[in-house]
Design a protein around this motif. Sequence first.
Motif, PDB file in Angstrom:
ATOM      1  N   ASP A  17       0.825  -1.219   0.000  1.00 44.67           N
ATOM      2  CA  ASP A  17       0.000   0.000   0.000  1.00 44.67           C
ATOM      3  C   ASP A  17       0.847   1.252   0.000  1.00 44.67           C
ATOM      4  O   ASP A  17       0.337   2.357  -0.103  1.00 44.67           O
ATOM      5  CB  ASP A  17      -0.822   0.092   1.303  1.00 44.67           C
ATOM      6  N   MET A  18       2.133   1.084   0.239  1.00 45.25           N
ATOM      7  CA  MET A  18       3.001   2.242   0.461  1.00 45.25           C
ATOM      8  C   MET A  18       3.890   2.487  -0.763  1.00 45.25           C
ATOM      9  O   MET A  18       3.980   1.665  -1.664  1.00 45.25           O
ATOM     10  CB  MET A  18       3.905   1.996   1.681  1.00 45.25           C
ATOM     11  N   TRP A  19       4.529   3.648  -0.734  1.00 42.53           N
ATOM     12  CA  TRP A  19       5.511   3.987  -1.763  1.00 42.53           C
ATOM     13  C   TRP A  19       6.838   4.196  -1.053  1.00 42.53           C
ATOM     14  O   TRP A  19       6.913   4.886  -0.032  1.00 42.53           O
ATOM     15  CB  TRP A  19       5.101   5.260  -2.494  1.00 42.53           C
ATOM     16  N   GLN A  20       7.892   3.604  -1.602  1.00 40.41           N
ATOM     17  CA  GLN A  20       9.202   3.753  -0.961  1.00 40.41           C
ATOM     18  C   GLN A  20      10.138   4.532  -1.868  1.00 40.41           C
ATOM     19  O   GLN A  20      10.266   4.240  -3.061  1.00 40.41           O
ATOM     20  CB  GLN A  20       9.809   2.383  -0.650  1.00 40.41           C
ATOM     21  N   ILE A  21      10.811   5.520  -1.251  1.00 38.90           N
ATOM     22  CA  ILE A  21      11.755   6.321  -2.028  1.00 38.90           C
ATOM     23  C   ILE A  21      12.986   5.468  -2.326  1.00 38.90           C
ATOM     24  O   ILE A  21      13.398   4.645  -1.509  1.00 38.90           O
ATOM     25  CB  ILE A  21      12.075   7.644  -1.283  1.00 38.90           C
ATOM     26  N   ASP A  22      13.536   5.624  -3.529  1.00 35.21           N
ATOM     27  CA  ASP A  22      14.628   4.749  -3.990  1.00 35.21           C
ATOM     28  C   ASP A  22      15.826   4.778  -3.055  1.00 35.21           C
ATOM     29  O   ASP A  22      16.149   5.810  -2.461  1.00 35.21           O
ATOM     30  CB  ASP A  22      15.086   5.176  -5.391  1.00 35.21           C
ATOM     31  N   SER A  23      16.524   3.641  -3.017  1.00 44.90           N
ATOM     32  CA  SER A  23      17.671   3.551  -2.121  1.00 44.90           C
ATOM     33  C   SER A  23      18.754   4.562  -2.509  1.00 44.90           C
ATOM     34  O   SER A  23      19.492   5.040  -1.654  1.00 44.90           O
ATOM     35  CB  SER A  23      18.230   2.128  -2.101  1.00 44.90           C
ATOM     36  N   SER A  24      18.840   4.926  -3.795  1.00 43.20           N
ATOM     37  CA  SER A  24      19.860   5.898  -4.196  1.00 43.20           C
ATOM     38  C   SER A  24      19.585   7.268  -3.570  1.00 43.20           C
ATOM     39  O   SER A  24      20.506   8.028  -3.277  1.00 43.20           O
ATOM     40  CB  SER A  24      19.914   6.023  -5.719  1.00 43.20           C
ATOM     41  N   ILE A  25      18.306   7.605  -3.348  1.00 44.08           N
ATOM     42  CA  ILE A  25      17.964   8.870  -2.685  1.00 44.08           C
ATOM     43  C   ILE A  25      18.144   8.721  -1.174  1.00 44.08           C
ATOM     44  O   ILE A  25      18.695   9.593  -0.502  1.00 44.08           O
ATOM     45  CB  ILE A  25      16.499   9.285  -2.985  1.00 44.08           C
ATOM     46  N   ARG A  26      17.695   7.569  -0.656  1.00 44.82           N
ATOM     47  CA  ARG A  26      17.830   7.343   0.786  1.00 44.82           C
ATOM     48  C   ARG A  26      19.288   7.433   1.213  1.00 44.82           C
ATOM     49  O   ARG A  26      19.607   7.980   2.257  1.00 44.82           O
ATOM     50  CB  ARG A  26      17.265   5.967   1.150  1.00 44.82           C
ATOM     51  N   ALA A  27      20.178   6.918   0.362  1.00 39.39           N
ATOM     52  CA  ALA A  27      21.605   6.890   0.698  1.00 39.39           C
ATOM     53  C   ALA A  27      22.208   8.298   0.771  1.00 39.39           C
ATOM     54  O   ALA A  27      23.291   8.486   1.328  1.00 39.39           O
ATOM     55  CB  ALA A  27      22.362   6.050  -0.323  1.00 39.39           C
ATOM     56  N   MET A  28      21.503   9.295   0.251  1.00 40.74           N
ATOM     57  CA  MET A  28      22.047  10.664   0.263  1.00 40.74           C
ATOM     58  C   MET A  28      21.796  11.368   1.598  1.00 40.74           C
ATOM     59  O   MET A  28      22.328  12.451   1.834  1.00 40.74           O
ATOM     60  CB  MET A  28      21.412  11.486  -0.866  1.00 40.74           C
ATOM     61  N   VAL A  29      20.954  10.778   2.449  1.00 44.00           N
ATOM     62  CA  VAL A  29      20.579  11.440   3.700  1.00 44.00           C
ATOM     63  C   VAL A  29      20.980  10.584   4.900  1.00 44.00           C
ATOM     64  O   VAL A  29      20.747   9.377   4.906  1.00 44.00           O
ATOM     65  CB  VAL A  29      19.051  11.702   3.761  1.00 44.00           C
ATOM     66  N   THR A  30      21.586  11.214   5.894  1.00 41.97           N
ATOM     67  CA  THR A  30      21.905  10.535   7.147  1.00 41.97           C
ATOM     68  C   THR A  30      20.980  11.072   8.227  1.00 41.97           C
ATOM     69  O   THR A  30      20.860  12.288   8.385  1.00 41.97           O
ATOM     70  CB  THR A  30      23.357  10.853   7.583  1.00 41.97           C
ATOM     71  N   TYR A  31      20.309  10.179   8.940  1.00 39.25           N
ATOM     72  CA  TYR A  31      19.377  10.619   9.982  1.00 39.25           C
ATOM     73  C   TYR A  31      19.939  10.366  11.370  1.00 39.25           C
ATOM     74  O   TYR A  31      20.674   9.400  11.602  1.00 39.25           O
ATOM     75  CB  TYR A  31      18.039   9.886   9.848  1.00 39.25           C
ATOM     76  N   ASP A  62      -1.294   1.811  -9.826  1.00 41.16           N
ATOM     77  CA  ASP A  62      -0.004   1.160 -10.043  1.00 41.16           C
ATOM     78  C   ASP A  62       0.809   1.931 -11.076  1.00 41.16           C
ATOM     79  O   ASP A  62       0.260   2.662 -11.910  1.00 41.16           O
ATOM     80  CB  ASP A  62      -0.202  -0.292 -10.479  1.00 41.16           C
ATOM     81  N   VAL A  63       2.117   1.747 -10.986  1.00 41.24           N
ATOM     82  CA  VAL A  63       3.029   2.514 -11.834  1.00 41.24           C
ATOM     83  C   VAL A  63       2.698   2.341 -13.318  1.00 41.24           C
ATOM     84  O   VAL A  63       2.764   3.298 -14.091  1.00 41.24           O
ATOM     85  CB  VAL A  63       4.495   2.099 -11.556  1.00 41.24           C
ATOM     86  N   GLY A  64       2.299   1.120 -13.706  1.00 42.16           N
ATOM     87  CA  GLY A  64       1.973   0.855 -15.107  1.00 42.16           C
ATOM     88  C   GLY A  64       0.887   1.791 -15.632  1.00 42.16           C
ATOM     89  O   GLY A  64       1.052   2.425 -16.679  1.00 42.16           O
ATOM     90  N   HIS A  65      -0.200   1.903 -14.878  1.00 45.03           N
ATOM     91  CA  HIS A  65      -1.281   2.800 -15.291  1.00 45.03           C
ATOM     92  C   HIS A  65      -0.811   4.255 -15.320  1.00 45.03           C
ATOM     93  O   HIS A  65      -1.135   5.005 -16.231  1.00 45.03           O
ATOM     94  CB  HIS A  65      -2.480   2.668 -14.336  1.00 45.03           C
ATOM     95  N   ILE A  66      -0.064   4.645 -14.296  1.00 44.90           N
ATOM     96  CA  ILE A  66       0.390   6.047 -14.226  1.00 44.90           C
ATOM     97  C   ILE A  66       1.259   6.381 -15.438  1.00 44.90           C
ATOM     98  O   ILE A  66       1.047   7.396 -16.115  1.00 44.90           O
ATOM     99  CB  ILE A  66       1.169   6.322 -12.916  1.00 44.90           C
ATOM    100  N   MET A  67       2.206   5.495 -15.752  1.00 44.46           N
ATOM    101  CA  MET A  67       3.111   5.746 -16.876  1.00 44.46           C
ATOM    102  C   MET A  67       2.332   5.822 -18.189  1.00 44.46           C
ATOM    103  O   MET A  67       2.597   6.684 -19.028  1.00 44.46           O
ATOM    104  CB  MET A  67       4.155   4.627 -16.984  1.00 44.46           C
TER     105      MET A  67
END
Lengths: 296, 121
Positions: free
Chosen positions: A178-192, B86-91
């Motif tokens: 149900d959630m959206w996760q920000i990419d690890s490449s962006i996460r790696a840019m921030v230290t918490y 879903d990403v497919g629909h959005i794209m």
Amino acid sequence: MTPQDRDYLHAILKEKSGLVLVGEKDYLLQSRLMPVARRHGMESVSELVAKTRTPGNNGIINDITEAMTTNESFFFRDKTPFLHFTETMMPELLKDRSGTKKLRIWCAAASTGQEPYSLAICLKEMSERLAGWKIEIIGTDLSAEVIEKARSGLYSQFEVQRGLPIHMLTGYFSQAGDMWQIDSSIRAMVTYKEFNLLESFAGLGKFDIVFCRNVLIYFDQLTKAEVLDRVANQMNPNSYLVLGAAETVIGLSDKYNSVAEKRGLYEVKGAGAATVGGVDIAKPVFVPRSAVSGAA
Amino acid sequence: MKNCLVVDDSNVIRKVARRILEEMNFAIDEAADGQEALDKCRQGMPDVILLDWNMPVMDGMDFLIALRQEENGQAPKVIFCTTENDVGHIMKAMRSGANEYIMKPFDKEIFEAKFSEIGLI
Ligand SMILES: C[S@@+](CC[C@H](N)C(=O)[O-])C[C@H]1O[C@@H](n2cnc3c(N)ncnc32)[C@H](O)[C@@H]1O
């Protein structure tokens, strides 16, 4: 809840987080603290208060503080600060620091991470100009809970629809249930890091940009002034401070200059005003008063 | 005042969207499917179209493709507003010429954020 309970809670909150509650927010105490009381197996807020008066209950005090702070945040909140970031601050700093090619950015009340991640996305979008640069983003907050969420980089469908243009959602996030996760490449840019603004800043190092948004607003004038002055001491010469839309340094600190036509943006000029050899000679170090609870 | 055409086969959704958008100072027209929306657009292009995906007669995707081929059909901003999340629909929507994308359920804050994203408020 008795008036004494209320005064006591106000005192702990001010002491622990700087949070100042005004009269009309009294109902908040009851509605936000009842769940904390229940979680600790108690029937009422009065019982919770009584418990905090006995020694060895710092855990409960932290829970009370977390329950009373406002954590709301969104991606690219207010938009203009992020325009100032890419169009004013970064171009200036890329010129000014071209000798060292290092920048440090501090989000001093990072909450659930939307602000530092928005900055990380801005940097990602200008990455062709940043070859050879080392840029750190440090996100700190009083609350362990929000820091944990920030680290996870997981946001609800509601959260990703407030402030994020759709191409950034598809560009920098992936679906996780149900959630959206920000990419690890962006996460790696921030230290918490968990960090209370009332504590000493020694050990944080110096910064070139400080975002300190929508947190001073909850403090009283004296605390605002103290925090602002101490933030200035953590800033390299010619650095930028960004405050929230309803916040200002005016009448609070003389260590900053407003940037013309850029509302909410301030500069620290010269070699950190009253600083000699990295040691602040003009102001005593701010020492938090001992805890109301009596805990050492 | 800007015009917004709300296209959704649920009249409950249309009502809720209308109420929020009127508070945001838009003049609202409604259509219950893509064909009805296309007919209305041929009489006059709105500034923005809030577009459901799954509808009888003509769905949102077919409407969008048809709209963009109309004379002046590039003019309206199109914001999908659908349970497809879903990403497919959005794209696919963005490739077909949508300007923004809202995943239901929505509220006033999401509308304000998304409408300001494409410069409508
Ligand atoms: C409203 S959020 C601001 C988030 C983000 N900066 C923004 O503008 O969207 C305020 C945050 O300040 C944090 N906070 C409150 N008192 C603090 C303190 N004394 N030290 C550090 N963080 C504090 C709270 O935990 C909360 O996450």
